[in-house]
Design an enzyme around this catalytic site. Structure first.
Site, short mmCIF file in Angstrom:
data_model
loop_
_atom_site.label_atom_id
_atom_site.label_comp_id
_atom_site.label_asym_id
_atom_site.label_seq_id
_atom_site.Cartn_x
_atom_site.Cartn_y
_atom_site.Cartn_z
N ASP A 307 -49.39 26.43 -28.54
CA ASP A 307 -49.98 25.84 -27.32
C ASP A 307 -50.02 24.31 -27.45
OD1 ASP A 307 -51.06 25.64 -24.80
OD2 ASP A 307 -53.06 26.33 -25.34
N PHE A 325 -58.21 19.31 -21.62
CA PHE A 325 -58.13 20.34 -22.67
C PHE A 325 -56.81 20.21 -23.42
CE2 PHE A 325 -60.79 22.44 -19.39
CZ PHE A 325 -61.88 22.81 -20.17
#
Ligand SMILES: [Zn+2]
Ligand SMILES: [Zn+2]
Length: 427
Positions: A307, A325
């Site tokens: 990710d 984020f």
């Protein structure tokens, strides 16, 4: 094109169940031969691999390359350089770009650009809905023809169960796997970390574990009903893992991944308000970390994915609640995973580690990677499993320096990376 003889390493190929001390020959861009004590041939470059693993290049099926549209965070080139430095030879990029990758033309264009600009092989995960708005379906058949290997609305998970059901049925019909970031967003609006004792103490709004678990259950039910292959992205909760086990027993085609940071860090990392501990899904409790670790060891969690989510410094240098984020991961993943394995008493063999970092993720999305079979393109990584090194983001090839592992000493590093027989990384 140069030919190579990789000498005296531990050759690991999960696809063939191979774990032997041997030499590996790369000729004309392909794996030519694996055997003990191969004699060098004229014109071959010999590389001493004593003490190292020789493995299929690592495969990361969850990467944000930020192009098109956000090249102040990362580019196809810098993201690709980060990947090969970390030992990856194939990466899959997510569609939450500007514009989102929701049309065959955008997919085709990005693949063509990546061919020219990225030193790493790039595969495209297309959007699941138009504009990633969770309302209208895309033309999955056309996306697949354009080269998309899967669909996902990562970062903007589809909230409507009706839309999700139609999308999964349509993807099943054309044989595209659906990748899902599982988050019931009515439960997470305005939240910046895991909901628990730490969020209460810090006075930050938290995301409950149920927000992930509800969508895992929902999506797995739909996978059962539609026959769609469902891959759960960045699993973060013990409850989510239990649900995946349950639905697999019911016959659902469900796979899952875990990130290195969810294996090594807990919500306590947020205590100093370090925005490099802010990611979605958030860092969870020590009990979750133990459950995920056990799941990875048992094989209930299929693979590791980073990710990788680069952000510019000015974006991360905001108050915790406002910062975006995500963290970078391509250059630390291997060291983190080997460090995790060492910390836990080496529950996974080198062969099992390579399976989770290369062979299995390639299988999940049907990528032509993850093996050292004779005749296959020579996508190879030479790993020094013992070397200790300190994480220094100023040395990263990625434009993103947002790592929670800054200053950590990790164990294990890619020494050389080959793609199609070309040495793309290593001195
Ligand atoms: Zn996500
Ligand atoms: Zn993501």
């Amino acid at each position: 094109m140069a030919d190579y003889l990789l000498r005296g390493g531990r050759v690991l190929d999960p696809a063939q169940g191979l774990d032997v001390h041997a030499d590996l020959r790369i000729r004309a861009g392909r794996i030519a031969e694996i055997a003990p004590q191969l004699a060098p041939e004229a014109g071959e470059t010999v590389i001493d691999c004593a003490g190292c693993w020789i493995a299929p290049g690592l495969v990361d099926i969850h990467v944000h390359l930020r192009e098109p549209g956000q090249s102040h965070k990362e580019t196809l080139q810098t993201g690709g350089e980060a990947a090969i430095t970390g030992g990856f030879t194939s990466i899959c990029c997510m569609p939450n770009t500007e514009p989102p990758l929701d049309s065959p033309a955008l997919v085709r264009e990005l693949l063509q650009r990546a061919e020219r600009e990225s030193p790493c092989r790039v595969y495209v995960v297309a959007a699941l809905t138009q504009g990633m708005r969770g309302e209208q379906l895309c033309d999955y058949e056309a996306l697949k023809r354009a080269g998309a290997v899967a669909c996902s609305d990562d970062a903007f998970p589809v909230q409507s169960v009706a839309v999700m059901r139609c999308a999964m049925r349509a993807c099943a019909a054309v044989g595209l796997p659906v990748l899902t970031h599982c988050e019931e967003t009515v439960l997470t609006a305005g939240a910046s970390m895991h909901e628990g004792e730490v969020s209460v103490r810090l006075g930050l709004r938290g995301m409950p574990s149920s927000a992930e678990a509800i969508q895992i259950a929902r999506n797995a039910l739909l996978a059962l009903e539609t026959g769609c292959h469902l891959h759960i992205q960045h699993l973060s909760t013990a409850m989510g893992l239990e649900l995946i086990r349950f639905f697999r027993r019911q016959g659902a085609s469900v796979t899952t991944e875990v990130t290195p940071h969810h294996l090594l860090l807990t919500h306590h990392a947020c205590e100093g308000f370090d925005t490099n501990a802010k990611m979605n899904p958030p860092l969870r409790t020590p009990a979750d970390v133990d459950a995920l670790s056990e799941g990875l060891i048992l094989g209930d969690i299929d693979c590791i994915a980073t990710d990788h989510a680069p952000h510019a410094r000015f974006e991360k240098e905001q108050p915790f609640g406002l910062a975006p984020f995500g963290i970078v991961g391509l250059e630390t993943a291997l060291g983190c995973v080997l460090q995790w394995n060492a910390d836990r008493g080496e529950p996974l063999s080198p062969l099992e580690l390579i399976a989770r970092l290369s062979t299995r993720p390639a299988q999940i999305l049907g990528l032509p990677a993850g093996t050292l079979r004779t005749g296959a393109p020579a996508d190879v990584v030479v790993i020094d499993p013992e070397v200790r090194w300190q994480v220094d983001p100023t040395q990263f090839r990625s434009m993103g320096k947002n790592s929670p592992f800054t200053g950590w000493t990790l164990r294990g590093k890619a020494r050389y990376t080959f793609i199609g027989g070309v040495k793309v990384s290593g001195e």
